[in-house]
Design a protein around this motif. Structure first.
Motif, short mmCIF file in Angstrom:
data_model
loop_
_atom_site.label_atom_id
_atom_site.label_comp_id
_atom_site.label_asym_id
_atom_site.label_seq_id
_atom_site.Cartn_x
_atom_site.Cartn_y
_atom_site.Cartn_z
N ASN A 151 26.41 15.58 0.09
CA ASN A 151 25.61 16.58 -0.64
C ASN A 151 24.36 16.95 0.14
OD1 ASN A 151 27.38 16.62 -2.88
ND2 ASN A 151 26.41 14.75 -3.69
N GLY A 152 24.50 16.97 1.47
CA GLY A 152 23.38 17.33 2.32
C GLY A 152 23.36 18.81 2.65
N LYS A 153 22.43 19.17 3.52
CA LYS A 153 22.24 20.57 3.91
C LYS A 153 22.29 20.69 5.42
CE LYS A 153 19.00 24.43 3.34
NZ LYS A 153 17.68 24.85 2.79
N PHE A 154 23.04 21.68 5.91
CA PHE A 154 23.24 21.87 7.34
C PHE A 154 22.73 23.26 7.72
CE2 PHE A 154 25.83 23.74 10.71
CZ PHE A 154 25.71 22.81 11.72
N GLU A 155 21.86 23.31 8.75
CA GLU A 155 21.35 24.58 9.26
C GLU A 155 21.44 24.57 10.79
OE1 GLU A 155 17.46 25.49 7.94
OE2 GLU A 155 17.94 25.38 5.78
N LEU A 156 21.77 25.75 11.35
CA LEU A 156 21.88 25.89 12.80
C LEU A 156 21.14 27.16 13.23
CD1 LEU A 156 23.22 24.57 15.30
CD2 LEU A 156 25.11 26.19 15.00
N HIS A 157 20.16 27.01 14.10
CA HIS A 157 19.37 28.16 14.58
C HIS A 157 19.53 28.25 16.10
CE1 HIS A 157 17.47 28.21 10.64
NE2 HIS A 157 17.22 26.90 10.78
#
Length: 642
Positions: free
Chosen positions: A619-625
């Motif tokens: 239930n985590g959050k993944f972001e890629l920039h």
């Protein structure tokens, strides 16, 4: 055969009168049989009852008893009634024509003749014959139908009035009231039997106007039962007092008449006032009862209105779609939620078949469920199907259906459903995500197998092949054998080291926070040594401690996967890996200075898919920039154990 009806105590009274009549007639027959004068005439010197008259009264009593017992006319009762009316008619014809039929001289003829010789001509009196004719007709028309029943009542009242006049005549010594001209008058026992028979006949029929008027529980009937006996007895007694007072010389005729009238007025005024007071008292109690009842009705009505409004509010504000159907499946009522769910107003839904707004593919299952519901009572059946919206789309609904058709307060099939379209979508997305995770896992496993195979083939296998080559050379040549064996030994040691490195990459590290951090540093050093990539690690052990074992292992695999991606694709010189904490979340940042890429234009590879799936598992959050020429930054947030 007629079935006897139930006899209640309230209707036993009419039987008493015919029994008294039969008793009186039996006394008269006994008097004629044994020459007992008082039994024949009651009053000394008065005319005796004719024996045929006594027989006719017995016949009347039999007819009344038969009608009372069977509650409908019988053939025997009709024959006896016709016989009574015929005897009366024949005697009237005899008087009118002057022809003596002698029908009333058949019984005790000698004794009747002897009484005639004494100056008392004994035969059936004209008014007696007339009353028997009326009474016979009244008995014949008794209980035929409502129209004939009224005729029977009228004739019976005429007979009762005639008998009452005769008795009054005897009391006041007024021959004109009990006799006609010079004909023989009606006997006292005869007048009494006529009166009793008439009363019995009037009270015997349940639907009789007189019986209903006198026996019901209304104020008028109670007053009638109170006043009627007094209305008969008091004037008679006052009349007798007036006559005896005048005969005794207490007052003159005019004075006696005035006293009689005044006494009647005073007595009846008193009775009327008493009756009025009694009725007023009961009416007052009834009025108070009505007021109390009206108050209770108002309170109950207000309570029902509140309950109705509360129930209506619950229905209207309920998120569940509630509807009521008839046994044919037509909509009788739909709640506001039901109207929102279907997109149709209540007017459009009313009278429509429920199947018309259900997906055609769900019709067989719903029809089968409907059969179960109709065959059951008060049992809730669960169901899931699709409902068509006014815009043409379908909504998934889930709920219950209950058969309340036999409940007098409901009389409908009640449905209670709620929209699960979003839930269905989430389940479908979850299944799709699970499928993707499975596919990614299988792909990752295949990738690892491929990489392991490549490592074994391209690296370890080549090193071992070189070692074997050195050994073969050492076996064939004696020159430089020790140097060649040394080279072979170094090749074997290098192969061992490569296998150890490969094992460390595959086997999970120690589960503790320190163990995971150490494993990450060792892996980073290995990557840095082999690729020349500068790696800056900032992994506080106290933050590692806030993660559970599976989260720490996932963090290790994510760093391992991303470092491999950076080495293979980014051509970066430096990478910074930082683990921090913010608002109850562990935040992992992996940033490099590589060539970067466009995340929107590029299709995610297996490595990034594996990382994203691992994060979503917790239930985590993944972001890629990232952007071309600007390197790449990966941010991962995992919930921590406080």
């Amino acid at each position: 055969m007629h079935k006897p009806t139930h006899i209640s105590k309230g209707y036993l009274l009419p039987l008493l009168y015919p029994i008294l009549v039969v008793t009186c007639c039996a006394a008269v027959i006994t008097g004629w049989s044994f020459d007992i004068g008082p039994l024949k005439r009651i009053l000394p010197g008065a005319v005796s009852m004719n024996p045929l008259t006594a027989i006719l009264f017995v016949a009347c009593s039999v007819v009344i008893i038969l009608n009372f017992r069977l509650r409908r006319p019988t053939r025997l009762a009709a024959i006896l009634s016709f016989f009574i009316a015929t005897i009366g008619l024949l005697k009237i014809i005899s008087y009118l024509s002057g022809y003596e039929t002698g029908i009333d001289q058949l019984l005790f003829a000698d004794k009747l003749e002897n009484e005639k010789l004494t100056g008392h001509s004994n035969q059936m009196a004209p008014n007696t014959a007339f009353n028997f004719m009326l009474l016979g007709i009244a008995l014949l028309t008794y209980r035929i139908n409502r129209k004939w029943n009224k005729l029977s009542d009228i004739l019976t009242l005429l007979v009762a009035f005639s008998a009452f006049l005769s008795l009054i005549g005897y009391m006041y010594n007024a021959h004109e009231l009990y006799g006609i001209a010079n004909y023989i008058p009606m006997a006292v026992p005869t007048a009494m039997c006529f009166l009793l028979t008439s009363i019995s006949l009037l009270l015997n029929r349940k639907g009789s106007y007189i019986l209903k008027t006198l026996t019901n529980q209304y104020s008028g009937s109670r007053m009638a039962r109170y006043l009627l006996p007094l209305a008969v007895i008091i004037p008679v007694l006052l009349g007798l007092l007036r006559i005896y007072g005048q005969q005794a010389g207490f007052f003159t005729g005019n004075f006696g008449t005035a006293i009689f009238a005044a006494a009647n007025i005073m007595v009846f005024l008193f009775l009327i006032l008493q009756a009025a007071a009694s009725i007023n008292k009961k009416d007052k109690a009834l009025h108070e009862f009505n007021l109390d009842l009206e108050k209770k009705v108002e309170e109950r009505t207000a309570e029902l209105n509140r309950s109705s409004k509360k129930f209506q509010s619950l229905i209207e504000n309920s998120v569940d779609a509630i509807s009521m159907l008839d046994e044919d499946g037509r909509i009788l009522f739909s709640s506001v939620a039901m109207q929102k769910l279907s997109g149709y107003p209540a007017e459009r839904l009313a009278g429509a078949r429920a199947l018309s707004i259900i997906h055609p593919d769900d019709h067989p299952a719903v029809a089968e469920l409907n059969q179960l519901v109709l065959a059951s009572k008060s049992i809730a059946y669960s169901s899931t199907f699709r409902v068509m919206h006014a815009d043409g789309s379908y909504r998934w609904v889930e709920g219950t259906i209950v058969n309340w058709l036999e409940d007098q307060n409901v009389r409908a099939i009640v449905t209670n459903f709620h929209d699960i379209t979003e839930k269905k979508k989430l389940m479908a997305e979850k299944l799709n995500r699970q499928k993707q995770i499975t596919e990614a896992t299988i792909s990752g496993q295949e990738k690892e197998r491929k990489e392991i195979g490549m490592e074994l083939h391209d690296n370890v296998n080549q090193i071992l092949a070189a070692g074997k080559l050195y050994l073969d050379m050492a076996l064939k040549s004696t020159d430089n054998r020790e140097e060649i064996i040394t080279l072979s030994r170094e090749s074997i040691m290098l192969a061992i080291e490569e296998i150890r490195r490969l094992s460390r990459a595959l086997v999970p590290p120690a589960a503790g926070a320190t163990g995971i951090a150490t494993s990450i540093r060792e892996f980073a050093e290995l990557i840095s040594f082999s690729s020349g990539l500068e790696i800056d690690l900032q992994l506080p052990v106290e933050i590692m401690d806030t993660l559970d074992e599976n989260e720490r292992l996932a963090l290790y695999r994510i760093i391992q996967e991303q470092l491999n991606n950076i080495v293979k694709h980014a051509h970066a010189k430096k990478t910074i890996i930082t683990l921090g904490k913010r608002s109850g979340l562990a935040v992992l940042q992996i940033k490099d200075d590589g060539k970067g890429f466009n995340p929107g234009a590029s299709r995610s590879g297996i490595g990034l898919s594996n990382i994203r799936n691992r994060v979503e598992m917790f239930n985590g959050k993944f972001e890629l920039h990232s952007a071309p020429g600007e390197g790449c930054e990966m941010l991962i947030e995992l919930p921590v154990d406080n």
